[in-house]
Scaffold this motif. Structure first.
Motif, PDB file in Angstrom:
ATOM      1  N   THR A  26       0.786  -1.235   0.000  1.00 18.65           N
ATOM      2  CA  THR A  26       0.000   0.000   0.000  1.00 18.65           C
ATOM      3  C   THR A  26       0.825   1.297   0.000  1.00 18.65           C
ATOM      4  N   LEU A  27       1.501   1.616   1.096  1.00 18.53           N
ATOM      5  CA  LEU A  27       2.054   2.970   1.224  1.00 18.53           C
ATOM      6  C   LEU A  27       3.444   3.159   0.622  1.00 18.53           C
ATOM      7  N   GLY A  28       4.188   2.074   0.501  1.00 14.28           N
ATOM      8  CA  GLY A  28       5.586   2.213   0.083  1.00 14.28           C
ATOM      9  C   GLY A  28       6.475   2.355   1.307  1.00 14.28           C
ATOM     10  N   VAL A  29       7.749   2.031   1.133  1.00 16.19           N
ATOM     11  CA  VAL A  29       8.619   1.851   2.294  1.00 16.19           C
ATOM     12  C   VAL A  29       8.782   3.132   3.119  1.00 16.19           C
ATOM     13  N   ASP A  30       8.634   2.957   4.422  1.00 17.97           N
ATOM     14  CA  ASP A  30       8.792   4.043   5.401  1.00 17.97           C
ATOM     15  C   ASP A  30       8.020   5.301   5.007  1.00 17.97           C
ATOM     16  N   ASN A  31       6.910   5.119   4.364  1.00 16.54           N
ATOM     17  CA  ASN A  31       6.091   6.223   3.896  1.00 16.54           C
ATOM     18  C   ASN A  31       4.911   6.352   4.850  1.00 16.54           C
ATOM     19  N   TYR A  32       4.848   7.389   5.580  1.00 15.33           N
ATOM     20  CA  TYR A  32       3.752   7.668   6.510  1.00 15.33           C
ATOM     21  C   TYR A  32       3.796   6.823   7.787  1.00 15.33           C
ATOM     22  N   TYR A  33       4.441   5.664   7.786  1.00 13.42           N
ATOM     23  CA  TYR A  33       4.361   4.791   8.962  1.00 13.42           C
ATOM     24  C   TYR A  33       5.713   4.608   9.640  1.00 13.42           C
ATOM     25  N   LEU A  74      -1.286   5.042  12.385  1.00 14.39           N
ATOM     26  CA  LEU A  74      -1.096   6.242  11.563  1.00 14.39           C
ATOM     27  C   LEU A  74      -1.855   7.436  12.159  1.00 14.39           C
ATOM     28  N   GLY A  75      -1.815   7.521  13.479  1.00 11.79           N
ATOM     29  CA  GLY A  75      -2.421   8.660  14.154  1.00 11.79           C
ATOM     30  C   GLY A  75      -3.941   8.621  14.241  1.00 11.79           C
ATOM     31  N   LYS A  76      -4.527   7.501  13.849  1.00 11.44           N
ATOM     32  CA  LYS A  76      -5.984   7.425  13.848  1.00 11.44           C
ATOM     33  C   LYS A  76      -6.420   6.245  14.722  1.00 11.44           C
ATOM     34  N   LYS A  77      -7.509   6.447  15.444  1.00  9.15           N
ATOM     35  CA  LYS A  77      -7.952   5.370  16.331  1.00  9.15           C
ATOM     36  C   LYS A  77      -8.858   4.382  15.591  1.00  9.15           C
ATOM     37  N   PHE A  78      -8.564   3.108  15.748  1.00  8.06           N
ATOM     38  CA  PHE A  78      -9.423   2.076  15.169  1.00  8.06           C
ATOM     39  C   PHE A  78     -10.071   1.296  16.303  1.00  8.06           C
ATOM     40  N   PRO A  79     -11.370   1.505  16.484  1.00  4.33           N
ATOM     41  CA  PRO A  79     -12.037   0.856  17.606  1.00  4.33           C
ATOM     42  C   PRO A  79     -12.194  -0.644  17.391  1.00  4.33           C
ATOM     43  N   GLU A  80     -12.218  -1.326  18.497  1.00  2.00           N
ATOM     44  CA  GLU A  80     -12.432  -2.775  18.490  1.00  2.00           C
ATOM     45  C   GLU A  80     -13.790  -3.089  17.860  1.00  2.00           C
ATOM     46  N   ASP A  81     -13.839  -4.176  17.118  1.00  4.99           N
ATOM     47  CA  ASP A  81     -15.107  -4.615  16.521  1.00  4.99           C
ATOM     48  C   ASP A  81     -16.005  -5.181  17.621  1.00  4.99           C
ATOM     49  N   GLN A  82     -17.138  -4.528  17.821  1.00  3.15           N
ATOM     50  CA  GLN A  82     -18.020  -4.955  18.910  1.00  3.15           C
ATOM     51  C   GLN A  82     -18.651  -6.326  18.637  1.00  3.15           C
TER      52      GLN A  82
END
Lengths: 437, 548
Positions: B260-267, B309-317
């Motif tokens: 997806t993002l490419g090496v060391d890109n954004y992450y 990536l600075g965004k919260k991903f909530p647990e799948d209820q």
């Protein structure tokens, strides 16, 4: 064998530098070429022919399963399924380290002081990407995306002497595609496995017209009008170098086989593996004493995320093949080993803790070996900071205490008699490893 | 000076026009002529022209050709259809394929050597079939653009038989359901399909990745082991082993770096770990009785909301894979992904050093169409860059492209046991055997080492002289050119067939010399079937044929 179009290697270099397609444009070497002055050429001080064989373990070999820190008080706890001790057959190096039990064939090299293990060697860059880490190690330029030529190729280009012919055989990759360390402006042959077949030399003759310095209709070495140089210039150059260097190599190997027919060194039995057989061919070329300086060879498959194995298992099998290969190679070389250095490296080590699958993930500090004449073997080199959490890199990996460029630098200086000029490794201040040689 | 009214005509009867290359006066910047355009299109979006195909493209135009290529229906060569119908595993689910290749062993009975061999052979059926069908389709399919882009995605989302036997039965379905099914779909769909496929889960070890056991679970393990073995020591050991079980970062890292993002890109490393945690429990329902399909195992999953990536991903209820699915959705919509996929597609179809302008344009199409691969391909093919002379015949063929285009352009007959795999192996590009998750590279710097040409010459001359087991260039190939014409023109006709864009001066001169040597030596009547293979071998090994 005829050479209808003897061409100087300088012409090759010029062509190669101009193309940038087949042979990467190496900024450093180009600079030297453009100024028409060559760096102080390498002249073997003692008239002997020194050489370096570089083995790259691709995938990030697990330091702690190669040079095993059995004496570290925290080792066993980090490695519940993988840990080994002297009872598992480790080859004791000192009170902290042992070589993996599958590496017994290296014992005599260790005992005779010709094997120098280096712990915690690696890159100052933080990357855990295989592909960046490999590139940057082989380019000798961590984190620098501008450098695209290999450190060994730079060595060859920098020590290029005027009037050298391309058929002077200074370097080869003993595999179908070159290790990246050998790629660059200096033409290095990637040796195809079908090298020894008769028809391969017939093909060299047949295709010479298509890839030669010019077609039969050319006069005075000038390009014919209408030649669309950009179409396939890189291919033509690559083909031309193929023809010249392969012919030379075939001649060298044939002569060496003849010379060594009755002198097959007893006890040097190479493994049947691809790796072993390739080392055997390199030995033939080295023993011919025709000026080979650098040979490169890759060993794939060290990315042990799962089922790595301890004293036995997947990694053990590879280590056994690696060690028996190297040991046979050293025996086979005989006295030539005194002027030969073998450098074994990998892009990074792996996590100190084993992961959930009896494997390890990408880490940082890795293991290196320098083997051969002149090296101060018989002792473990490098700084071991222990496995306490506070000493680990980012709390999980072996910290790097020896910059891999320090090792490269030492090897170039001591094995090849070449002092890398400033800028050879970009952004690098040499740190002399006085104890290694 | 007297100018003959016919001088133009006379000029055009010079042999060189038989090759159809442009006038020598063409400046380097001149636009491609019709024949060159057709040759270019067919070299980039197909494995080269079948007899008559170049003329067809000249006639109907590039647009119409591409439109035809994007149609669903594949009216392929009947030979291909009949071959594909013989394969047994290509249309199977992973479960059926595993069952098909499974050998029942009798309990307590040791296998004979023959039985072992038979078992190994059976297990390898999907491997052989997927490798072979890939090659045959590339040579014979009329939907060439699909085959070309299939190879692109096969490398982008690489899985490899070298990983080991557990992957064998999963690859045919991976090729069909993940890759072929989405080649003209949307990238995020292909990405999701790959993430949930056993082949990828096995290949990058995610099927093993799990949360470390809790204290309670460890206590349970200790208790059970003690009860079972009666040994305190064994119990402690079991706890130690169990406490090490946990994350495997392999897939999470490559999902960001390569897919997806490419090496060391954004992450950063912490994102790799976060993603690995999110993807714990994404595994395969394996074992003899399992569905052999993707399964989310909540018991293996690291529970909780996780920042990536600075965004919260909530647990799948619902205790399902929802958290990972929303990450895949985010990655599929990410600007970094659009840029990275666009760059790779332009590099693959246009030039090793892609123009930033075109990459930006294609990335824009990606964002506008949510990763529509037809639209992105069209953006590329409709660009000025694609048709620029500076990109004409300047991309070095990979070994795969070289071998398949040689087979295609000569109309070679291939039988199922043909030994072209050996050549691919030697050249370093065996199908579905790329160990590295990068897949095979498509740029010259990965393939054009001094020395590689020796292998190509070997293949070229072997193919032309029928020295490859199971492969033959049929006489009908030579029948396309007029036998009764002057023998000195044979090379021009053959050049036109093999290099529709024409040959350079050096190659033409060399071919002329070979023809002359043959004619001078020959006391009998010159025979096209005799000299033909020599010329074809040389053409296939020529510098021009290595380029696309």
């Amino acid at each position: 064998m005829s050479h209808k179009n003897p061409t100087s290697r300088r012409d090759f270099l010029k062509l190669a530098a101009a193309s940038g397609v087949a042979l990467h444009s190496g900024a450093f070497a180009n600079q030297l070429l453009a100024s028409e002055t060559l760096a102080p050429g390498y002249v073997p001080q003692d008239g002997s022919n020194k050489s370096l064989v570089v083995i790259f373990l691709r995938g990030g070999a697990d330091h702690m399963n190669v040079i095993v820190p059995y004496g570290d008080p925290d080792y066993a706890a980090h490695r519940p399924t993988l840990a080994m001790n002297l009872e598992s057959g480790l080859i004791k190096l000192d009170k902290t380290f042992g070589l993996h039990p599958a590496m017994t064939s290296l014992q005599s090299l260790w005992a005779s002081g010709k094997l120098a293990p280096i712990v915690c060697a690696g890159s100052p860059h933080t990357t855990r990407s295989h592909f960046d880490a490999q590139d940057w190690m082989e380019f000798g330029a961590p984190g620098n995306r501008g450098v695209r030529d290999g450190w060994l190729n730079r060595y060859l280009a920098t020590t290029q002497k005027k009037g050298d012919s391309a058929s002077e055989f200074r370097a080869l990759g003993m595999q179908e595609l070159l290790p990246r360390s050998l790629r660059g402006t200096y033409p290095v042959l990637a040796v195809p496995s079908s090298l020894t077949k008769k028809k391969s030399s017939r093909n060299l003759d047949a295709f010479e017209r298509f890839y030669g310095e010019g077609g039969d209709m050319l006069e005075g070495g000038e390009m014919m009008s209408g030649e669309r140089e950009d179409d396939a210039a890189g291919v033509v150059k690559s083909g031309r170098i193929t023809i010249e260097t392969l012919r030379r190599l075939q001649a060298i190997i044939a002569a060496s086989e003849k010379k060594n027919k009755n002198a097959t060194v007893s006890g040097s039995s190479y493994p049947d593996s691809r790796f072993g057989q390739r080392l055997k061919k390199i030995a033939l070329v080295l023993k011919a004493n025709e000026g080979l300086e650098v040979a490169g060879i890759d060993y794939n498959g060290w990315d042990d995320h799962a089922q790595e194995g301890g004293a036995e298992g997947n990694m053990a099998d590879r280590l056994r093949d690696l060690s028996t290969g190297i040991s046979a190679f050293c025996q086979d070389l005989g006295p030539t080993l005194d002027t030969t250095t073998i450098l074994v490296m990998t892009e990074f080590g792996r996590t100190v803790k084993e992961n959930g699958n009896s494997g390890t993930d990408h880490g940082h500090g890795g293991a290196m070996f320098v083997i051969g004449g002149g090296v101060k073997g018989g002792e473990v080199h490098g700084d071991w900071r222990g496995l306490k959490p506070e000493n680990l890199y980012q709390g999980r990996d072996l910290a790097v205490s020896t910059d891999f460029r320090d090792v490269f630098n030492a090897v170039l200086e001591n094995s090849l008699g070449f002092e890398p000029p400033s800028g050879f490794f970009p952004d690098y201040k040499p740190n002399r490893l006085k104890k290694l040689f | 000076m007297r100018i003959s009214p016919n001088s133009h005509r006379m000029e055009s009867m010079e042999p060189r026009t038989h090759d159809g290359f442009p006038s020598q006066d063409d400046p380097a910047a001149a636009p491609l002529n019709d024949r060159e355009r057709a040759a270019h299109l067919l070299s980039r979006l197909s494995y080269g022209p079948r007899p008559g195909e170049t003329d067809k493209v000249i006639e109907i135009g590039a647009e119409a050709w591409l439109k035809e290529q994007l149609q669903d229906k594949d009216p392929s060569d009947p030979r291909l259809a009949s071959w594909l119908s013989e394969y047994q595993t290509l249309a199977l689910t992973v479960k059926d394929c595993a069952a098909f290749t499974y050998t029942e062993r009798e309990r307590g009975k040791t296998q004979t050597r023959e039985e072992q061999r038979a078992e190994r052979k059976k297990r390898r059926i999907p491997l052989d079939e997927v490798v072979w069908s890939t090659a045959l389709r590339a040579v014979y399919s009329d939907r060439q653009a699909t085959e070309v882009m299939g190879e692109f995605w096969r490398n982008h989302l690489n899985v490899s038989f070298t990983k080991g036997q557990n992957i064998y039965a999963a690859v045919p379905h991976y090729e069909a359901a993940v890759l072929r099914n989405n080649i003209w779909g949307k990238f995020p769909d292909m990405l999701k399909a790959s993430a949930m496929h056993p082949a990828m889960l096995y290949y990058l070890d995610n099927h093993l990745s799990r949360r470390p056991p809790s204290k309670q679970e460890l206590a349970e393990i200790e208790r059970k082991t003690k009860r079972k073995t009666g040994s305190e020591e064994r119990a402690v050991e079991a706890v130690q082993i169990a406490s090490q079980r946990g994350l495997n970062e392999n897939y999470a890292r490559e999902l960001l770096e390569l897919h997806t993002l490419g090496v060391d890109n954004y992450y950063k490393q912490k994102d790799v770990i976060a993603l690995a945690e999110i993807l714990t429990g994404w595994t395969v329902d394996g074992g003899r009785k399992g569905s052999q399909d993707f399964v989310f195992k909540a018991s293996m999953h690291v529970r909780g909301d996780i920042k990536l990536l600075g965004k919260k991903f909530p647990e799948d209820q619902e205790k399902g894979p929802g958290q990972g699915l929303s990450v895949l959705k985010m990655l599929g919509e990410h600007k970094g992904t659009a840029d990275f996929i666009a760059m790779k597609m332009v590099r693959f179809l246009v030039a090793d050093k892609p123009s930033e302008k075109l990459v930006a344009k294609v990335a824009k199409t990606y964002r506008k169409t949510k990763g529509d691969l037809v639209a992105m391909t069209q953006t590329i093919v409709e660009s000025e860059d694609f048709w620029s002379r500076s990109n004409y015949r300047t991309k070095f063929k990979t070994p795969y492209e070289f071998i398949l285009s040689a087979l295609r352009v000569t109309g070679a007959d291939i039988d199922r046991q043909a030994s072209i795999g050996r050549y691919l192996q030697e050249m370093g590009q065996p199908i579905y055997h790329c160990d590295d998750p990068t897949g095979y590279y498509d740029t010259a710097d990965a393939w054009l080492d001094p020395g590689v040409m020796a292998l190509r010459w070997e293949f070229a001359t072997d193919l032309a002289n029928s020295k490859i087991r199971g492969v033959k260039i049929p006489d009908t190939f030579y029948d396309q050119i007029p036998h009764d014409g002057p023998p000195r023109l044979w090379q021009h006709h053959l050049t036109k067939l093999i290099l529709p864009g024409g040959a350079g001066d050096r190659t033409r001169a060399a071919l002329a010399t070979v023809t002359s040597e043959y004619l001078d030596k020959k006391k009998r009547v010159p025979d096209l079937y005799e000299i033909g293979p020599t010329l074809v071998g040389l053409l296939l090994g020529s510098p021009e044929f290595q380029q696309q």
